[in-house]
Motif scaffolding. Sequence first.
Motif, PDB file in Angstrom:
ATOM      1  N   GLU A 128       0.843  -1.204   0.000  1.00 23.04           N
ATOM      2  CA  GLU A 128       0.000   0.000   0.000  1.00 23.04           C
ATOM      3  C   GLU A 128       0.873   1.247   0.000  1.00 23.04           C
ATOM      4  O   GLU A 128       1.963   1.253   0.576  1.00 23.04           O
ATOM      5  N   PHE A 129       0.353   2.301  -0.632  1.00 25.29           N
ATOM      6  CA  PHE A 129       1.011   3.610  -0.593  1.00 25.29           C
ATOM      7  C   PHE A 129       0.002   4.665  -1.032  1.00 25.29           C
ATOM      8  O   PHE A 129      -1.050   4.344  -1.602  1.00 25.29           O
ATOM      9  N   ASP A 130       0.311   5.914  -0.769  1.00 25.96           N
ATOM     10  CA  ASP A 130      -0.526   7.048  -1.188  1.00 25.96           C
ATOM     11  C   ASP A 130       0.235   7.893  -2.202  1.00 25.96           C
ATOM     12  O   ASP A 130       1.437   8.132  -2.048  1.00 25.96           O
ATOM     13  N   LYS A 131      -0.484   8.338  -3.228  1.00 26.92           N
ATOM     14  CA  LYS A 131       0.063   9.288  -4.189  1.00 26.92           C
ATOM     15  C   LYS A 131      -0.732  10.586  -4.090  1.00 26.92           C
ATOM     16  O   LYS A 131      -1.958  10.587  -4.217  1.00 26.92           O
ATOM     17  N   THR A 132      -0.038  11.686  -3.871  1.00 27.36           N
ATOM     18  CA  THR A 132      -0.672  13.005  -3.782  1.00 27.36           C
ATOM     19  C   THR A 132      -0.263  13.829  -4.996  1.00 27.36           C
ATOM     20  O   THR A 132       0.919  13.925  -5.322  1.00 27.36           O
ATOM     21  N   ARG A 182      -4.519   9.639  -3.951  1.00 24.72           N
ATOM     22  CA  ARG A 182      -4.823   8.293  -4.429  1.00 24.72           C
ATOM     23  C   ARG A 182      -4.272   7.277  -3.434  1.00 24.72           C
ATOM     24  O   ARG A 182      -3.062   7.178  -3.229  1.00 24.72           O
ATOM     25  N   GLU A 183      -5.176   6.539  -2.788  1.00 21.98           N
ATOM     26  CA  GLU A 183      -4.775   5.460  -1.889  1.00 21.98           C
ATOM     27  C   GLU A 183      -4.709   4.177  -2.709  1.00 21.98           C
ATOM     28  O   GLU A 183      -5.730   3.687  -3.182  1.00 21.98           O
ATOM     29  N   ALA A 184      -3.514   3.650  -2.873  1.00 23.87           N
ATOM     30  CA  ALA A 184      -3.310   2.534  -3.799  1.00 23.87           C
ATOM     31  C   ALA A 184      -2.890   1.265  -3.065  1.00 23.87           C
ATOM     32  O   ALA A 184      -2.159   1.307  -2.076  1.00 23.87           O
ATOM     33  N   GLU A 185      -3.375   0.144  -3.574  1.00 22.40           N
ATOM     34  CA  GLU A 185      -2.953  -1.183  -3.103  1.00 22.40           C
ATOM     35  C   GLU A 185      -2.652  -2.038  -4.324  1.00 22.40           C
ATOM     36  O   GLU A 185      -3.435  -2.076  -5.274  1.00 22.40           O
ATOM     37  N   VAL A 186      -1.514  -2.716  -4.304  1.00 26.59           N
ATOM     38  CA  VAL A 186      -1.088  -3.544  -5.417  1.00 26.59           C
ATOM     39  C   VAL A 186      -0.850  -4.961  -4.903  1.00 26.59           C
ATOM     40  O   VAL A 186      -0.108  -5.159  -3.938  1.00 26.59           O
ATOM     41  N   SER A 187      -1.485  -5.944  -5.535  1.00 32.23           N
ATOM     42  CA  SER A 187      -1.291  -7.347  -5.162  1.00 32.23           C
ATOM     43  C   SER A 187      -0.909  -8.149  -6.400  1.00 32.23           C
ATOM     44  O   SER A 187      -1.372  -7.860  -7.505  1.00 32.23           O
ATOM     45  N   THR A 188      -0.059  -9.164  -6.196  1.00 34.02           N
ATOM     46  CA  THR A 188       0.453  -9.979  -7.292  1.00 34.02           C
ATOM     47  C   THR A 188       0.338 -11.454  -6.924  1.00 34.02           C
ATOM     48  O   THR A 188       0.736 -11.844  -5.820  1.00 34.02           O
ATOM     49  N   GLN A 189      -0.200 -12.263  -7.837  1.00 30.52           N
ATOM     50  CA  GLN A 189      -0.414 -13.667  -7.546  1.00 30.52           C
ATOM     51  C   GLN A 189      -0.597 -14.450  -8.844  1.00 30.52           C
ATOM     52  O   GLN A 189      -0.816 -13.867  -9.900  1.00 30.52           O
ATOM     53  N   GLY A 190      -0.518 -15.800  -8.737  1.00 27.09           N
ATOM     54  CA  GLY A 190      -0.752 -16.613  -9.914  1.00 27.09           C
ATOM     55  C   GLY A 190      -0.367 -18.072  -9.703  1.00 27.09           C
ATOM     56  O   GLY A 190       0.186 -18.453  -8.663  1.00 27.09           O
ATOM     57  N   PHE A 191      -0.670 -18.894 -10.706  1.00 25.10           N
ATOM     58  CA  PHE A 191      -0.301 -20.303 -10.704  1.00 25.10           C
ATOM     59  C   PHE A 191       1.067 -20.462 -11.361  1.00 25.10           C
ATOM     60  O   PHE A 191       1.383 -19.753 -12.317  1.00 25.10           O
ATOM     61  N   THR A 229      -3.085  -6.880  -9.483  1.00 22.90           N
ATOM     62  CA  THR A 229      -4.345  -6.168  -9.274  1.00 22.90           C
ATOM     63  C   THR A 229      -4.080  -4.849  -8.574  1.00 22.90           C
ATOM     64  O   THR A 229      -3.394  -4.806  -7.557  1.00 22.90           O
ATOM     65  N   TYR A 230      -4.625  -3.769  -9.136  1.00 24.27           N
ATOM     66  CA  TYR A 230      -4.445  -2.426  -8.585  1.00 24.27           C
ATOM     67  C   TYR A 230      -5.792  -1.928  -8.058  1.00 24.27           C
ATOM     68  O   TYR A 230      -6.754  -1.813  -8.822  1.00 24.27           O
ATOM     69  N   THR A 231      -5.854  -1.642  -6.778  1.00 30.11           N
ATOM     70  CA  THR A 231      -7.060  -1.112  -6.153  1.00 30.11           C
ATOM     71  C   THR A 231      -6.773   0.312  -5.700  1.00 30.11           C
ATOM     72  O   THR A 231      -5.859   0.538  -4.892  1.00 30.11           O
ATOM     73  N   ASP A 232      -7.513   1.266  -6.241  1.00 33.39           N
ATOM     74  CA  ASP A 232      -7.284   2.685  -5.952  1.00 33.39           C
ATOM     75  C   ASP A 232      -8.534   3.333  -5.373  1.00 33.39           C
ATOM     76  O   ASP A 232      -9.657   3.035  -5.804  1.00 33.39           O
ATOM     77  N   ILE A 233      -8.334   4.221  -4.408  1.00 32.77           N
ATOM     78  CA  ILE A 233      -9.396   5.094  -3.920  1.00 32.77           C
ATOM     79  C   ILE A 233      -8.877   6.517  -4.037  1.00 32.77           C
ATOM     80  O   ILE A 233      -7.948   6.914  -3.325  1.00 32.77           O
ATOM     81  N   GLU A 234      -9.451   7.277  -4.973  1.00 35.46           N
ATOM     82  CA  GLU A 234      -8.963   8.627  -5.248  1.00 35.46           C
ATOM     83  C   GLU A 234      -9.965   9.673  -4.750  1.00 35.46           C
ATOM     84  O   GLU A 234     -11.161   9.579  -5.022  1.00 35.46           O
TER      85      GLU A 234
END
Length: 237
Positions: free
Chosen positions: A97-101, A118-127, A155-160
């Motif tokens: 997680e991190f914030d971008k202003t 922008r409150e951002a969360e980045v997750s990475t996964q796979g087979f 996956t990028y989840t943002d709350i701006e």
Amino acid sequence: MFKNKTKNIMRPLLLIFVLLPNLAFAYPIAHYMGFGTGYTWSETSFNDQLRTLGATEETPSYSDVTRADLPWQGFVGFRFHPNYGIEVGYRSYGSIEFDKTLTAIDTSTNKLAFGSVREAEVSTQGFYIEHVFSYAALQSLILQARAGVLIGSATYTDIETLTTVDDNDNQIEGTPQPSTSSDGFVKAQFALSALYKASDVWFWRLQVNQIDIDHRDEKESFSHWFTSLSVEYQLQE
């Protein structure tokens, strides 16, 4: 382009998944399964620079990057030879997680034109599926080198939240706007691991993986290092 690449790789992978159990039981050396978790250290690069659009100057800034949840992996493996095997599983590098202003100043008046957080969360996964090359360094210690592919997504989840300024110079904070996007990928995976034999059927595995992810829309890149400790159970000798 990604869809075509995924189809080309998925076809032989599906064939491997179908044939692998038959091959494993036809030529059994050892079957094993396990689960592990650990720590992800992420190195980030933010390349969004100061921009000038007419009389407006936009300046981005970022908060520290923090971990949001633990990484983990679950796997099943087949050893056809004391020095070679194949492993399939699911790997999550966790999320950060991190914030971008973004601050936009009207240079003609030196006043705020608008701003956003922008409150951002980045997750990475796979087979994944990988070759496993083993070397018995000691009676209870096996060193391993791994090479394969990870078929997954970032996956990028943002709350701006946007802040605007009215004609009376009053700042008006808008309603937070959530958004989610996902980028699929097929990436090579290389890893090193050490396997410690605790008993005839139980093993401890220390492993290091690494993956690079780019978020081109926001000019961000992430390099994840996953150090995991797994418990492994050998099903058949």
